[in-house]
Design a protein around this motif. Sequence first.
Motif, PDB file in Angstrom:
ATOM      1  N   THR A  86       0.853  -1.192   0.000  1.00  0.00           N
ATOM      2  CA  THR A  86       0.000   0.000   0.000  1.00  0.00           C
ATOM      3  C   THR A  86       0.887   1.239   0.000  1.00  0.00           C
ATOM      4  N   VAL A  87       0.502   2.225  -0.808  1.00  0.00           N
ATOM      5  CA  VAL A  87       1.264   3.465  -0.933  1.00  0.00           C
ATOM      6  C   VAL A  87       0.387   4.627  -0.501  1.00  0.00           C
ATOM      7  N   LEU A  88       0.881   5.414   0.446  1.00  0.00           N
ATOM      8  CA  LEU A  88       0.207   6.647   0.858  1.00  0.00           C
ATOM      9  C   LEU A  88       0.729   7.792   0.004  1.00  0.00           C
ATOM     10  N   LEU A  89      -0.177   8.528  -0.614  1.00  0.00           N
ATOM     11  CA  LEU A  89       0.178   9.661  -1.471  1.00  0.00           C
ATOM     12  C   LEU A  89      -0.288  10.939  -0.780  1.00  0.00           C
ATOM     13  N   TYR A  90       0.661  11.784  -0.411  1.00  0.00           N
ATOM     14  CA  TYR A  90       0.351  13.033   0.302  1.00  0.00           C
ATOM     15  C   TYR A  90       0.541  14.234  -0.618  1.00  0.00           C
ATOM     16  N   ALA A  91      -0.344  15.216  -0.466  1.00  0.00           N
ATOM     17  CA  ALA A  91      -0.167  16.558  -1.030  1.00  0.00           C
ATOM     18  C   ALA A  91      -1.062  17.482  -0.204  1.00  0.00           C
ATOM     19  N   HIS A  92      -1.084  18.766  -0.519  1.00  0.00           N
ATOM     20  CA  HIS A  92      -1.999  19.676   0.178  1.00  0.00           C
ATOM     21  C   HIS A  92      -2.708  20.564  -0.827  1.00  0.00           C
ATOM     22  N   VAL A 130      -1.225  17.388  -5.967  1.00  0.00           N
ATOM     23  CA  VAL A 130      -2.508  16.671  -5.931  1.00  0.00           C
ATOM     24  C   VAL A 130      -2.777  16.011  -7.271  1.00  0.00           C
ATOM     25  N   MET A 131      -2.591  16.772  -8.341  1.00  0.00           N
ATOM     26  CA  MET A 131      -2.953  16.248  -9.673  1.00  0.00           C
ATOM     27  C   MET A 131      -1.941  15.235 -10.190  1.00  0.00           C
ATOM     28  N   ALA A 132      -0.694  15.273  -9.720  1.00  0.00           N
ATOM     29  CA  ALA A 132       0.256  14.223 -10.091  1.00  0.00           C
ATOM     30  C   ALA A 132      -0.215  12.879  -9.542  1.00  0.00           C
ATOM     31  N   HIS A 133      -0.728  12.892  -8.313  1.00  0.00           N
ATOM     32  CA  HIS A 133      -1.282  11.661  -7.736  1.00  0.00           C
ATOM     33  C   HIS A 133      -2.462  11.166  -8.573  1.00  0.00           C
ATOM     34  N   ILE A 134      -3.355  12.088  -8.923  1.00  0.00           N
ATOM     35  CA  ILE A 134      -4.542  11.682  -9.667  1.00  0.00           C
ATOM     36  C   ILE A 134      -4.180  11.222 -11.074  1.00  0.00           C
ATOM     37  N   GLY A 147      -2.258  -0.933  -3.383  1.00  0.00           N
ATOM     38  CA  GLY A 147      -3.283  -0.196  -2.677  1.00  0.00           C
ATOM     39  C   GLY A 147      -2.850   1.244  -2.517  1.00  0.00           C
ATOM     40  N   VAL A 148      -3.800   2.158  -2.502  1.00  0.00           N
ATOM     41  CA  VAL A 148      -3.451   3.571  -2.346  1.00  0.00           C
ATOM     42  C   VAL A 148      -4.296   4.211  -1.252  1.00  0.00           C
ATOM     43  N   VAL A 149      -3.658   5.128  -0.552  1.00  0.00           N
ATOM     44  CA  VAL A 149      -4.333   6.028   0.378  1.00  0.00           C
ATOM     45  C   VAL A 149      -3.905   7.430  -0.008  1.00  0.00           C
ATOM     46  N   LEU A 150      -4.846   8.252  -0.420  1.00  0.00           N
ATOM     47  CA  LEU A 150      -4.529   9.652  -0.705  1.00  0.00           C
ATOM     48  C   LEU A 150      -4.903  10.489   0.496  1.00  0.00           C
ATOM     49  N   PHE A 151      -3.933  11.255   0.985  1.00  0.00           N
ATOM     50  CA  PHE A 151      -4.162  12.147   2.115  1.00  0.00           C
ATOM     51  C   PHE A 151      -3.812  13.548   1.639  1.00  0.00           C
ATOM     52  N   LEU A 166      -4.977  14.733  13.235  1.00  0.00           N
ATOM     53  CA  LEU A 166      -5.565  13.984  12.122  1.00  0.00           C
ATOM     54  C   LEU A 166      -4.840  12.658  11.914  1.00  0.00           C
ATOM     55  N   LEU A 167      -3.510  12.701  11.947  1.00  0.00           N
ATOM     56  CA  LEU A 167      -2.741  11.477  11.737  1.00  0.00           C
ATOM     57  C   LEU A 167      -3.000  10.469  12.850  1.00  0.00           C
ATOM     58  N   GLU A 168      -3.103  10.952  14.081  1.00  0.00           N
ATOM     59  CA  GLU A 168      -3.393  10.052  15.194  1.00  0.00           C
ATOM     60  C   GLU A 168      -4.794   9.461  15.058  1.00  0.00           C
ATOM     61  N   ALA A 169      -5.761  10.292  14.690  1.00  0.00           N
ATOM     62  CA  ALA A 169      -7.146   9.829  14.598  1.00  0.00           C
ATOM     63  C   ALA A 169      -7.353   8.820  13.478  1.00  0.00           C
ATOM     64  N   HIS A 170      -6.559   8.931  12.408  1.00  0.00           N
ATOM     65  CA  HIS A 170      -6.754   8.072  11.232  1.00  0.00           C
ATOM     66  C   HIS A 170      -5.518   7.209  10.967  1.00  0.00           C
ATOM     67  N   ARG A 171      -4.799   6.917  12.036  1.00  0.00           N
ATOM     68  CA  ARG A 171      -3.519   6.218  11.893  1.00  0.00           C
ATOM     69  C   ARG A 171      -3.661   4.883  11.183  1.00  0.00           C
ATOM     70  N   ASP A 172      -4.627   4.080  11.571  1.00  0.00           N
ATOM     71  CA  ASP A 172      -4.785   2.765  10.950  1.00  0.00           C
ATOM     72  C   ASP A 172      -5.147   2.892   9.475  1.00  0.00           C
ATOM     73  N   GLU A 173      -6.015   3.829   9.171  1.00  0.00           N
ATOM     74  CA  GLU A 173      -6.455   4.032   7.792  1.00  0.00           C
ATOM     75  C   GLU A 173      -5.311   4.510   6.906  1.00  0.00           C
ATOM     76  N   LEU A 174      -4.373   5.255   7.482  1.00  0.00           N
ATOM     77  CA  LEU A 174      -3.274   5.837   6.713  1.00  0.00           C
ATOM     78  C   LEU A 174      -2.033   4.949   6.680  1.00  0.00           C
ATOM     79  N   SER A 175      -2.058   3.842   7.353  1.00  0.00           N
ATOM     80  CA  SER A 175      -0.891   2.965   7.404  1.00  0.00           C
ATOM     81  C   SER A 175      -0.520   2.480   6.001  1.00  0.00           C
ATOM     82  N   ALA A 176       0.784   2.521   5.692  1.00  0.00           N
ATOM     83  CA  ALA A 176       1.235   2.165   4.349  1.00  0.00           C
ATOM     84  C   ALA A 176       2.664   1.649   4.394  1.00  0.00           C
TER      85      ALA A 176
END
Length: 454
Positions: A86-92, A130-134, A147-151, A166-176
Amino acid sequence: MTDSIMDEAALRAAILREMPGVRADLERLVRIPGIAFEGFDFSHVEASAEAVAELLRAEGLQTRIVRAGGQPAVIGTKPAPPGAPTVLLYAHHDVQPIGDRSMWQSDPFEPVERDGRLYGRGAADDKAGVMAHIAALRAYGDALPVGVVLFIEGEEEYGSESLDALLEAHRDELSADVIVIADSANWDVGVPALTTSLRGIVNAFVEVRTLDSAVHSGMFGGIAPDALTALVKLLGTLHTEAGDVAVEGLFGRAASALDYPEDRLRAEAGMLDGVQFVGTDRLTDRMWTKPALAILGIDAPPTAEAPNALVPSARAKLNLRLAPGDDPKTAFAALKAHLEKHAPWGAQVTVTLEQDGHPSVIDATGPAFDAARDAFRTAWDGVEPVDVGIGGSIPFIATFQQLFPGAAILVTGVEDPHSKAHGPNESLHLGEFQRACLAEALLLSTVAKALHKG
């Protein structure tokens, strides 16, 4: 597993096919002035989050908008195929304020192409991330090899105040297994890079008081010190004659062997003729792995309104960038101690912390980093990627390192040295953007092969 992964030729064709739509969606995002700073209309940040969420849903991701007391972030997920990582893809999606409107050659929130670059606030930092991820998702369609998780965060430019929560609240969901942070820059147009170190940050205010109130500068000048003069004298102690930071107790280290050509640096920084570099040691040391201290602003009477009176109090905002390996708490303590020690003429000095953030050092070794370099090398037609430091700060990288110690963190980006992120006339090199999109698509494939489980 590998038979189902698209080959290079197919990915090149897919990215080429998707680029017109990717650019159109990027332009739509740029038109939303999503500024998370106090005093701005936060409804635009909400609109920006909704627009990003809509893009993720269109790619089949389970998507929701989340918050932890601050501005909205967007999380989108698609589970991994059997045995795939699973790969987490971050941008803002938030952007900086525009600053002085008169310095922009065109409307900051109306994207315009000039000479192969797309101009507009956020065009590079970080809506292109953001759009590079998309773009990578669109290249694969329903056949993602991982698998991907976009944050997609909504207040990075304002300091990511709610990000830890946010990271603490969604830690399991964001695990990669791999985290890709698309918020940095390449070494040059045509030369890709992985960012392996970033400086930390301490923003602080120093206030100097010398009088109960303003008094006649003729009657009391030469006897009573005014606060603005005292502040200027105090600020002058922060640097040596050569321009190095003079605060004791700050950490510094040597940078990589990569050289930064002086003429190129002068041009990229916009230095005027005759202005000299400040500091000592190699340029890359000064920019990436030594502390830097700037005075961002001063509160004092404006010149047009200044009476002939001694100023009773004056305040300055300081920006201290920390070398990788330093600690923001001890650095602030050192800065505070220096300012209090050097208070001129017994002036009362108060130092308060506005914000701080940790520096980062990334060990860029292992199969995920090898996969990233292979992807970059292919996307840039054989050009060897380089490891760079960044003088700026992304403090949450340290948080990612702490929360996800088993993940490989790849700090990439779509910017180049001419992007002018945070400044007037921010822009994105469209040719480099296409290469970055292809590189990310290739990265998903190479990571899938390198980290397949079983």
